[in-house]
Design a protein around this motif. Structure first.
Motif, PDB file in Angstrom:
ATOM      1  N   THR A 316       0.822  -1.214   0.000  1.00  0.00           N
ATOM      2  CA  THR A 316       0.000   0.000   0.000  1.00  0.00           C
ATOM      3  C   THR A 316       0.854   1.260   0.000  1.00  0.00           C
ATOM      4  O   THR A 316       0.532   2.239  -0.677  1.00  0.00           O
ATOM      5  CB  THR A 316      -0.968   0.013   1.200  1.00  0.00           C
ATOM      6  OG1 THR A 316      -0.219  -0.135   2.404  1.00  0.00           O
ATOM      7  CG2 THR A 316      -1.972  -1.124   1.092  1.00  0.00           C
ATOM      8  N   CYS A 317       1.947   1.237   0.752  1.00  0.00           N
ATOM      9  CA  CYS A 317       2.836   2.400   0.755  1.00  0.00           C
ATOM     10  C   CYS A 317       3.495   2.581  -0.610  1.00  0.00           C
ATOM     11  O   CYS A 317       3.677   3.709  -1.080  1.00  0.00           O
ATOM     12  CB  CYS A 317       3.904   2.249   1.838  1.00  0.00           C
ATOM     13  SG  CYS A 317       3.298   2.538   3.529  1.00  0.00           S
ATOM     14  N   SER A 319       2.240   1.802  -3.490  1.00  0.00           N
ATOM     15  CA  SER A 319       1.255   2.367  -4.421  1.00  0.00           C
ATOM     16  C   SER A 319       1.004   3.843  -4.164  1.00  0.00           C
ATOM     17  O   SER A 319       0.526   4.571  -5.043  1.00  0.00           O
ATOM     18  CB  SER A 319      -0.062   1.590  -4.319  1.00  0.00           C
ATOM     19  OG  SER A 319      -0.641   1.736  -3.029  1.00  0.00           O
ATOM     20  N   ASP A 320       1.329   4.313  -2.961  1.00  0.00           N
ATOM     21  CA  ASP A 320       1.153   5.725  -2.622  1.00  0.00           C
ATOM     22  C   ASP A 320       2.412   6.554  -2.871  1.00  0.00           C
ATOM     23  O   ASP A 320       2.487   7.711  -2.456  1.00  0.00           O
ATOM     24  CB  ASP A 320       0.736   5.870  -1.147  1.00  0.00           C
ATOM     25  CG  ASP A 320      -0.683   5.376  -0.901  1.00  0.00           C
ATOM     26  OD1 ASP A 320      -1.482   5.398  -1.864  1.00  0.00           O
ATOM     27  OD2 ASP A 320      -0.978   4.965   0.243  1.00  0.00           O
ATOM     28  N   CYS A 351      -0.877   0.194   7.607  1.00  0.00           N
ATOM     29  CA  CYS A 351      -1.429   0.208   6.247  1.00  0.00           C
ATOM     30  C   CYS A 351      -2.586   1.198   6.130  1.00  0.00           C
ATOM     31  O   CYS A 351      -3.460   1.270   7.001  1.00  0.00           O
ATOM     32  CB  CYS A 351      -1.903  -1.185   5.857  1.00  0.00           C
ATOM     33  SG  CYS A 351      -0.591  -2.418   5.873  1.00  0.00           S
ATOM     34  N   PRO A 355       2.530   6.904   2.595  1.00  0.00           N
ATOM     35  CA  PRO A 355       3.763   6.231   2.973  1.00  0.00           C
ATOM     36  C   PRO A 355       4.194   6.521   4.411  1.00  0.00           C
ATOM     37  O   PRO A 355       4.106   7.658   4.876  1.00  0.00           O
ATOM     38  CB  PRO A 355       4.788   6.777   1.983  1.00  0.00           C
ATOM     39  CG  PRO A 355       3.999   7.226   0.815  1.00  0.00           C
ATOM     40  CD  PRO A 355       2.725   7.746   1.398  1.00  0.00           C
ATOM     41  N   GLU A 368       1.559   9.416   5.948  1.00  0.00           N
ATOM     42  CA  GLU A 368       1.117  10.170   4.773  1.00  0.00           C
ATOM     43  C   GLU A 368       2.214  11.130   4.293  1.00  0.00           C
ATOM     44  O   GLU A 368       1.975  12.303   4.006  1.00  0.00           O
ATOM     45  CB  GLU A 368      -0.175  10.927   5.059  1.00  0.00           C
ATOM     46  CG  GLU A 368      -1.341  10.001   5.414  1.00  0.00           C
ATOM     47  CD  GLU A 368      -2.638  10.753   5.643  1.00  0.00           C
ATOM     48  OE1 GLU A 368      -2.628  12.003   5.605  1.00  0.00           O
ATOM     49  OE2 GLU A 368      -3.662  10.088   5.847  1.00  0.00           O
ATOM     50  N   SER A 370       4.792  12.709   1.813  1.00  0.00           N
ATOM     51  CA  SER A 370       4.895  12.929   0.371  1.00  0.00           C
ATOM     52  C   SER A 370       6.353  13.258   0.016  1.00  0.00           C
ATOM     53  O   SER A 370       7.144  13.629   0.898  1.00  0.00           O
ATOM     54  CB  SER A 370       3.989  14.073  -0.068  1.00  0.00           C
ATOM     55  OG  SER A 370       4.516  15.314   0.367  1.00  0.00           O
TER      56      SER A 370
END
Length: 395
Positions: A316-317, A319-320, A351, A355, A368, A370
Motif C-alpha cells: 500500500t505504501c 502504491s502511494d 497500512c 507512505p 502520509e 509525500s
C-alpha cells in the motif's frame, strides 16, 4: 516434498575468517546429510548476507528454509533473521520458511559432556573419583530468555552425571561473569575445574575464555583448571540442524513467547516489548553493520549512524509513492550532510496511513509522507527536531 527444497544456514558472521569458514563447513556437511542444496549466509560482518544466499538459491528452488546457526534465541534470532526473511519474501518467487535456532538439544548436551571428558583426561582427573566442577561459559545477552537457557543447559549437563557441580557463566553483557564464577567455585576447593566455552567458533570471545581459565589456574595452585574446545563443526550439530529443518518444514517452529522481552513487559526491559520496537531495532542494528569493509580485532564494533530512517515500501505504501519518498529522502540527507542512513523496510503495520516513515533512535513515526516532505524531515534530523504535522505516533 524435497523436490525444489534448499536451505540457508544463517551464521552470525565474524571478523575472523576462520570462524566464517566453520559456518561454511557446517553448511557443506549439512548438504551431505540432508541431500539438499545448503548455502551459508551471515547476519553481519561477513559475506554473503542471508538475503544474498537466498537469492543464489531462488532460481532453482521452490522452498528455502532459513535456519539460524545461533546457540540461543536472542535479538538476532527473534528480530534480525525474521526481518531478512520477510523482506526476501517480497523479493524472491520462492516459499520461505524460518527455522529455529540450535537451542537446548540432547545432542548438544552429549557434545558438551565429551568436551568436558577431554579436559579431564588432560588434567589427569576423573569425575567418578575426583571433585570436578564444570563451568559452561556463554557469550551473554541482554535477553533474559536467552540467558535462562544457558542455565538450563548447565543443569541438564549436571543431571545424571557425577560432576561435583555445573555452573553457568558469561564472558560479557550479563552476570555472573566468568572470573566471578571461577572465584566462587574455588571456595569449594574442588580437585579440578573444567571451563567449557559455549561457542560455535574459535574466535575472539573463545580466546578470552581460554585466557580466563589460564589466569584462574595460575591464581589457584590448589585447583587444576583447563579449558575445553568450542563446538566447532562436530557432526552432532548436524543432527540438531536436521531436526530444525524438519520442524520448519512441518510448521512446528515455536519460541518461548511467555518469557520473551519483545512479547511481554518484563522488569528492567519495559522499553523493549512490542513487535514494532523489535523490528525497528533489527533494522537499526543491520544499518550499523552496513559497511563491512572496516574490520579490526574487536568482536562486535558497530558503524552506527546518528539517525536511521526506514521507509515502508510494502504494497500500500508503494502504491502511494513510497519509492519516490525514499529517493527524495536520500537526496535531501546527502545535501544536508546529516549522519543518517535511509533504508527501505517491509510493512510497518500502519497500512492505509502511508507512505510511512520511522526515525530511530528517536522512535518517531511519520504518516502520509509525500516527496515534498523530504526536505523538512532531513532538516529535522540535522536539528534534532521533529516535523509535528507529519507525526503518526511515537514509541
Amino acid at each position: 516434498m524435497l523436490d525444489g527444497e534448499a536451505v540457508v544456514l544463517a551464521g552470525h558472521g565474524s571478523r575472523r575468517e576462520k570462524s566464517n569458514e566453520q559456518v561454511r563447513t557446517l553448511a557443506a556437511n549439512l548438504e551431505g546429510r540432508l541431500g539438499l542444496p545448503v548455502d551459508a549466509g551471515f547476519i553481519e560482518l561477513a559475506d554473503p548476507t542471508i538475503a544474498e544466499a537466498v537469492g543464489s538459491l531462488a532460481p532453482t528452488a521452490t522452498d528455502v528454509t532459513v535456519i539460524p546457526l545461533s546457540l540461543f534465541a536472542a535479538s538476532h534470532v527473534k528480530a534480525d533473521v525474521p526481518l531478512v526473511v520477510n523482506e526476501a519474501r517480497t523479493e524472491y518467487d520462492v516459499s520461505l520458511h524460518n527455522g529455529r535456532h540450535l537451542g537446548v538439544h540432547p545432542a548438544i548436551v552429549e557434545l558438551l559432556d565429551d568436551r568436558a571428558a577431554a579436559v579431564e583426561d588432560e588434567l589427569g582427573v576423573a569425575r567418578e573419583d575426583d571433585d570436578v566442577i564444570v563451568v559452561v561459559c556463554a557469550r551473554g545477552s541482554s535477553d533474559p530468555d536467552s540467558n535462562a537457557d544457558v542455565h538450563k543447559l548447565a543443569r541438564l549437563l549436571y543431571e545424571g552425571r557425577e560432576f561435583a557441580g555445573v555452573e553457568a557463566s558469561f564472558i560479557g553483557v550479563t552476570e555472573p561473569l566468568l572470573d566471578e564464577t571461577l572465584h566462587t567455585v574455588a571456595k569449594r576447593r574442588p580437585d579440578a575445574v573444567v571451563v567449557l566455552p559455549y561457542m560455535l567458533g574459535d574466535g575472539v570471545l573463545t580466546e578470552r575464555i581460554r585466557e580466563g581459565a589460564a589466569e584462574f589456574d595460575a591464581d589457584y595452585p590448589y585447583v587444576d583448571a583447563g579449558c575445553g574446545e568450542p563446538l566447532g563443526t562436530d557432526d552432532r550439530l548436524l543432527e540438531v540442524l536436521a531436526d530444525r529443518f524438519e520442524e520448519a518444514r512441518a510448521g512446528d517452529v515455536s519460541m518461548s513467547c511467555d518469557t520473551c522481552k519483545y512479547k511481554v513487559e518484563m522488569d528492567g526491559f519495559e522499553g523493549d516489548s512490542g513487535g514494532a520496537r523489535a523490528m525497528l531495532r533489527a533494522m537499526t542494528h543491520r544499518a550499523a553493520h552496513a559497511d563491512r569493509s572496516q574490520v579490526d580485532d574487536e568482536p562486535h564494533v558497530h558503524d552506527a549512524p546518528e539517525k536511521h530512517v526506514s521507509v515502508c515500501t510494502n504494497r500500500t505504501c508503494a502504491s502511494d509513492g513510497a519509492a519516490t519518498v525514499l529517493e527524495r529522502l536520500r537526496q535531501a540527507v546527502r545535501e544536508c550532510g546529516v549522519d543518517a542512513r535511509i533504508t527501505r523496510s517491509s510493512c510497518l503495520g500502519q497500512c492505509g496511513d502511508g507512505p510511512n516513515v520511522a526515525v530511530y533512535p528517536d522512535g518517531v513515526w511519520y504518516g502520509e509522507v509525500s516527496p515534498d516532505d523530504a526536505d523538512r524531515i532531513a532538516s529535522s534530523l540535522d536539528r534534532d527536531r521533529i516535523v509535528s504535522q507529519l507525526v503518526s505516533q511515537t514509541l
